[in-house]
Design an enzyme around this catalytic site. Structure first.
Site, mmCIF file in Angstrom:
data_model
loop_
_atom_site.group_PDB
_atom_site.id
_atom_site.type_symbol
_atom_site.label_atom_id
_atom_site.label_comp_id
_atom_site.label_asym_id
_atom_site.label_seq_id
_atom_site.Cartn_x
_atom_site.Cartn_y
_atom_site.Cartn_z
ATOM 1 N N GLY A 89 0.824 -1.199 0.000
ATOM 2 C CA GLY A 89 0.000 0.000 0.000
ATOM 3 C C GLY A 89 0.862 1.255 0.000
ATOM 4 O O GLY A 89 0.652 2.170 -0.776
ATOM 5 N N ALA A 90 1.842 1.279 0.900
ATOM 6 C CA ALA A 90 2.711 2.444 1.006
ATOM 7 C C ALA A 90 3.906 2.056 1.863
ATOM 8 O O ALA A 90 3.892 1.025 2.540
ATOM 9 C CB ALA A 90 1.972 3.610 1.648
ATOM 10 N N MET A 91 4.948 2.902 1.836
ATOM 11 C CA MET A 91 6.187 2.564 2.532
ATOM 12 C C MET A 91 6.760 3.797 3.202
ATOM 13 O O MET A 91 6.873 4.862 2.596
ATOM 14 C CB MET A 91 7.166 1.977 1.507
ATOM 15 C CG MET A 91 8.506 1.601 2.088
ATOM 16 S SD MET A 91 8.346 0.307 3.360
ATOM 17 C CE MET A 91 9.728 0.724 4.420
ATOM 18 N N ASN A 94 9.670 4.936 4.171
ATOM 19 C CA ASN A 94 11.082 5.327 4.067
ATOM 20 C C ASN A 94 11.332 6.692 4.714
ATOM 21 O O ASN A 94 10.553 7.617 4.520
ATOM 22 C CB ASN A 94 11.487 5.415 2.603
ATOM 23 C CG ASN A 94 10.958 4.270 1.789
ATOM 24 O OD1 ASN A 94 11.292 3.146 2.043
ATOM 25 N ND2 ASN A 94 10.066 4.565 0.845
ATOM 26 N N HIS A 131 -0.644 6.697 8.904
ATOM 27 C CA HIS A 131 0.107 5.505 9.317
ATOM 28 C C HIS A 131 1.584 5.633 8.928
ATOM 29 O O HIS A 131 2.474 5.451 9.761
ATOM 30 C CB HIS A 131 -0.522 4.269 8.659
ATOM 31 C CG HIS A 131 0.190 2.991 8.927
ATOM 32 N ND1 HIS A 131 -0.220 2.105 9.901
ATOM 33 C CD2 HIS A 131 1.303 2.437 8.369
ATOM 34 C CE1 HIS A 131 0.606 1.069 9.924
ATOM 35 N NE2 HIS A 131 1.536 1.245 8.999
ATOM 36 N N GLU A 132 1.831 5.955 7.664
ATOM 37 C CA GLU A 132 3.224 6.030 7.209
ATOM 38 C C GLU A 132 3.949 7.174 7.919
ATOM 39 O O GLU A 132 5.110 7.051 8.289
ATOM 40 C CB GLU A 132 3.297 6.202 5.690
ATOM 41 C CG GLU A 132 2.562 5.122 4.878
ATOM 42 C CD GLU A 132 2.920 3.698 5.244
ATOM 43 O OE1 GLU A 132 4.047 3.458 5.707
ATOM 44 O OE2 GLU A 132 2.054 2.805 5.089
ATOM 45 N N GLU A 149 4.491 -2.358 13.370
ATOM 46 C CA GLU A 149 3.202 -2.363 12.667
ATOM 47 C C GLU A 149 2.009 -2.382 13.613
ATOM 48 O O GLU A 149 1.039 -1.668 13.427
ATOM 49 C CB GLU A 149 3.140 -3.509 11.668
ATOM 50 C CG GLU A 149 4.146 -3.378 10.524
ATOM 51 C CD GLU A 149 4.052 -2.062 9.766
ATOM 52 O OE1 GLU A 149 3.010 -1.375 9.880
ATOM 53 O OE2 GLU A 149 5.023 -1.699 9.069
#
Ligand SMILES: [Zn+2]
Length: 874
Positions: A265-267, A269, A301-302, A324
């Protein structure tokens, strides 16, 4: 059969790294057909290591080693094996210069550095960095990175990496460079870089301490108008994290990039979040309320990971839930604060109970902190994420919000810049609160969903009510015996007139019972009559609860329980009982009581419309399957359909009235009042078209034509697709595609409406979708929207009694496994639940799994899923 079987990694084998890397200097030269990665690593022996290892062993996959120097001298006695580079007898401190050649354009696994619609991007979690250069690719090796990217200026005007930009300039041959420096030590999985022809949308955020943070979003030019919502969500998340957790952002710049081809979904970094386009881009015309909601929560969240994940990270991948579970809990809290906490909780628990409980009950069941894995990519599961978040929520419940905040402050202060374990997290909570969570830790190590059996007695003479709760937990693979869990059960008691009864001397009407043993009895005295218990309020623990409520008591709780979540849950329990009684032949006609309860909901003024919409939705087929042994999907579906038809016909006039009263007009806004009104109105529309109602048909057509936002347009399309109106369905599908064929995210929705349709989404339909020109095997979103939605959500056709749905999935998994194993392993999940089903379905699913197992070149990812689900490996 394969020559050698992939080996499992075990938590018990964890050893500290023999070497540490303090600094990484990268120079990445990008060309059309390859990339050259020059890395200088500043390495020293780890003083905490007792192994006395002399050899340096680095991870690396599919790398062309061009040169290798140690302290400036070429290394000649190194070894390159599959997955490793070994440099024998290295000194205590040294520099290692490594140059590797890689081929991003041919990287179809989308792990490491790859190309997506003409841009270069990375995905390094969990083990992608080793596909860029040789490295100690494990999260407990944290280093500071300096990254210089060189590329053609015209094709790649934007060059991004983690941290702050420190240098840039022109090079020969029309090339340019930008150099980035990230001052915070990070594990390699948080490395990121992007190069492309992207437009930049800017905003800013002023932190609590008065620093101005430069916010930038990078997208392809065609998506320029879809950034506003993500940037607004980001600013809300930044403010919320300061207010609720005292966490301020640390770098000067925060960047978000949207990428079309992305496995996840997304990361998160560091400083450079990379998102799947579908999880970040939105405009009222192209994205639904649900997408707006999802984007707000994923952006948050990210962002929240900057502290819970990046500043404090995981020691090893068995600790994945450390970042997580905690971060999902944080984004759930954030979403609750942004909208309706009850509705948010209902949606979350609904997903948890259908999907995570199934995982816990199946052959892939594993603890929140797994003991072993073959391929870590297979453990980005609902258990690690969602159950992990429930475990943190229970700590929050046991400690209370103030102590929990002290615990999280202590955790961040104590472990900033470190790679730690879930145990360290719990210890910080214990130390801040002086509570003993020794037994509570079992939630991290024991798999399976605990079951609570509740019985009660009432002694009229003394006015004493006694609740007895027994806990148990079914065996899971590798864990036949379970020790009792520490379970918080939030509850209250309700009198027959609806009054909430005092439970103690302080007149509290709600309390949290703590279960620690196999069985507990709790007494409440001074009661004039036998109360109705309201148990597990707000779903205070991820358990199955069994209490013999009568249908009348459930009706009563639906309207009188002071806890909104339990009002909804009582309605679900009532509907489950009515549907399963029809399916199992205990009832021959649909009990009219739920109909009357829904009528009351629809006609009572002033209720939260989002809640009413949730309460009107019957339990999903997936949840009914989860509650049934040897599930016969067609029979369950048939009974559910019968109840739905009965309800919708009986309430036809009320539903028409809801449409008249509650449909919002005017311009679109993503705000709770409008979202709730659209949700209720569109639920009513769906029910009307399902029964073939003429007025429903007209309203659906009108809404489809006139809608100015995607929520209403897509709802109308779905209503027509899942209805008996076949001509209208065909016309609407064709028209929708004609209008939106230029927008990949809308086309994804168009695919999903068909592949997920219980009316039309059969194997022929999905086979045709795979042949559609807009379908692209290399794009994970398209694959998920057609194949994933069919197998995961369209249970009617996936479990077609002739086995055609299972065969279809087997064929597609086989095809995908050759080039994107993460996706093939994800898609295999529905087959792993085979033991839950009636014999004819079970045999067919297990047969497909066995065929996959016998393939010659199975990926490690798919091998683990297939063999574990057949019960053939540990
Ligand atoms: Zn995350």
């Amino acid at each position: 059969m394969r020559a050698e079987q992939p080996q499992a990694v075990h938590l018990a084998d964890y050893r500290v790294p023999a070497f540490l890397i303090d600094h990484v200097d990268l120079r990445i030269e990008l060309f059309e057909d390859c990339a050259l990665v020059h890395s200088r690593l500043n390495i020293r022996r780890n003083p905490a290591d007792e192994s006395q290892a002399r050899d340096l062993v680095l991870n690396g996959e599919e790398l062309g080693l061009e040169s290798l120097m140690l302290d400036g001298r070429p290394v000649e006695n190194h070894r390159v094996d599959e997955g490793f580079l070994t440099v024998p007898s290295v000194p205590e401190h040294f520099h290692l210069d490594v140059t590797t050649r890689i081929h991003p354009r041919d990287n179809t696994r989308l792990e490491g550095l790859y190309q997506s619609s003409g841009m270069f991007c990375t995905q390094c979690e969990a083990e992608g960095f080793r596909r860029i250069t040789y490295f100690l690719d494990r999260p407990d090796v944290m280093a500071c990175y300096r990254t210089r990217i060189e590329a053609d200026r015209e094709a790649y005007p934007v060059l991004l990496a983690n941290g702050n930009p420190v240098d840039w300039g022109e090079l020969e041959d029309g090339r340019h460079q930008v150099t980035w420096e990230d001052p915070y030590p990070k594990p390699s999985y948080l490395f990121a870089m992007v190069a492309g022809d992207l437009v930049e949308k800017r905003d800013e955020f002023v932190t609590g301490s008065g620093r101005t943070i430069d916010l930038r979003m990078y997208v392809e030019a065609r998506n320029e108008a879809k950034c506003e919502h993500a940037l607004a969500s980001l600013k809300k998340a930044m403010a919320w994290d300061e207010e609720v957790y005292g966490r301020e952002y640390d770098l000067d710049i925060f960047m978000v990039v949207a990428v079309d081809d992305f496995n996840m979904g997304a990361m998160e970094n560091k400083g450079l979040n990379i998102f799947n386009s579908s999880c970040v881009l939105a405009s009222p015309e192209t994205a639904t309320d649900a997408a707006y909601d999802r984007i707000e929560s994923i952006v948050a969240h990210e962002y929240f990971h900057n502290w819970s994940g990046n500043r404090v990270t995981c020691r090893d991948w068995f600790q994945l839930s450390l970042k997580e579970g905690f971060t999902v809990f944080r984004d759930n809290q954030f979403s609750a604060d942004m909208g309706s906490p009850t509705v948010q909780r209902i949606d979350h628990v609904n997903m948890l109970r259908t999907a995570q409980f199934a995982e816990d009950a199946g052959p892939m069941a594993h603890p929140v902190r797994p003991d072993s894995y073959i391929e870590i990519a297979n453990f980005y599961t609902l258990t690690v994420y969602e159950k992990g978040a429930e475990v943190v929520r229970m700590i929050h419940t046991l400690l209370g919000p103030d102590m929990f905040r002290e615990g999280s402050d202590l955790y961040f202060a104590r472990h900033d810049g470190q790679a730690v374990t879930t145990d360290d997290f719990v210890s910080a909570m214990e130390d801040a609160s002086s509570r003993d969570l020794t037994q509570f830790r079992r939630w991290y190590g024991q798999a399976g969903t605990p079951e609570l059996r509740v019985t009660d007695t009432f002694d009229a003479e003394s006015g004493t009510y006694t609740l007895t709760i027994r806990q148990s937990c079914p065996a899971t693979p590798g864990q036949s015996h379970k020790e009792p869990f520490h379970i918080p059960v939030r509850m209250g008691l309700i009198a027959s007139d609806g009054e909430a009864l005092p439970l103690d001397a302080e007149q509290n009407t709600e309390t949290v019972l703590e279960l620690t043993g196999d069985e507990h009895s709790f007494q409440f005295s001074g009661l004039a009559e036998r109360p109705v218990p309201s148990l597990l309020r707000g779903f205070s623990a991820p358990v199955k609860l069994d209490y013999p409520w009568t249908r009348d008591q459930l009706m009563f709780l639906m309207s009188r329980d002071p806890d909104g979540f339990n009002r909804w849950d009582a309605g679900q329990k009532l509907a489950v009982d009515v549907i399963l009684s029809i399916q199992q032949g205990r009832d021959t006609e649909v009990d009219p009581r739920p109909v009357e309860a829904y009528r009351t909901l629809l006609t009572t003024p002033g209720l939260d419309r989002a809640m009413v919409a949730r309460m009107l939705a019957l339990p999903s087929t997936a949840w009914l399957i989860e509650l049934t042994d040897e599930a016969d999907v067609a029979a369950i579906d048939g009974a559910r359909h019968q109840v739905e038809q009965t309800v919708a016909r009986a309430l036809r006039d009320e539903l028409v009235q809801v449409r008249a009263d509650h449909h919002p007009g005017g311009s679109y806004a993503f705000e709770p009042g409008q979202v709730a009104a659209r949700s209720l109105s569109n639920s009513a529309l769906t029910l009307l078209t399902r029964i073939g109602d003429e007025q429903g048909r007209e309203q659906a057509l009108a809404q489809f034509e006139q809608a100015t936002n995607m929520t209403d347009r897509l709802a109308a399309l779905k209503a027509l697709v899942d209805s008996p109106f076949s001509q209208e369905r065909e016309d609407a599908l064709a028209r929708f595609h004609a209008d939106w064929h230029h927008d990949p995210q809308v086309v994804e929705q168009w695919f999903a409406v068909q592949s997920g349709s219980p009316w039309i989404g059969n194997v022929n339909c999905v086979t045709e979708l795979l042949a559609h020109p807009a379908f692209d095997w290399k794009n994970p979103n398209k694959v998920r929207m057609v194949i994933g939605v069919f197998a995961g959500r369209n249970l009617t056709h996936f479990h077609s009694p002739d086995g055609s749905g299972h065969r279809f999935l087997g064929e597609q998994i086989r095809r995908l496994d050759a080039f994107n194993p993460q996706i093939s392993a994800q898609l295999a999940q529905p087959l792993t639940r085979w033991r839950q089903y009636a014999p004819h379905l079970r045999d067919s699913m297990a047969g497909i799994l066995r065929e996959l197992r016998d393939l010659p070149d199975l990926s490690r990812d798919l091998y683990e899923v297939v063999t574990k689900s057949l019960g053939e490996s540990g």
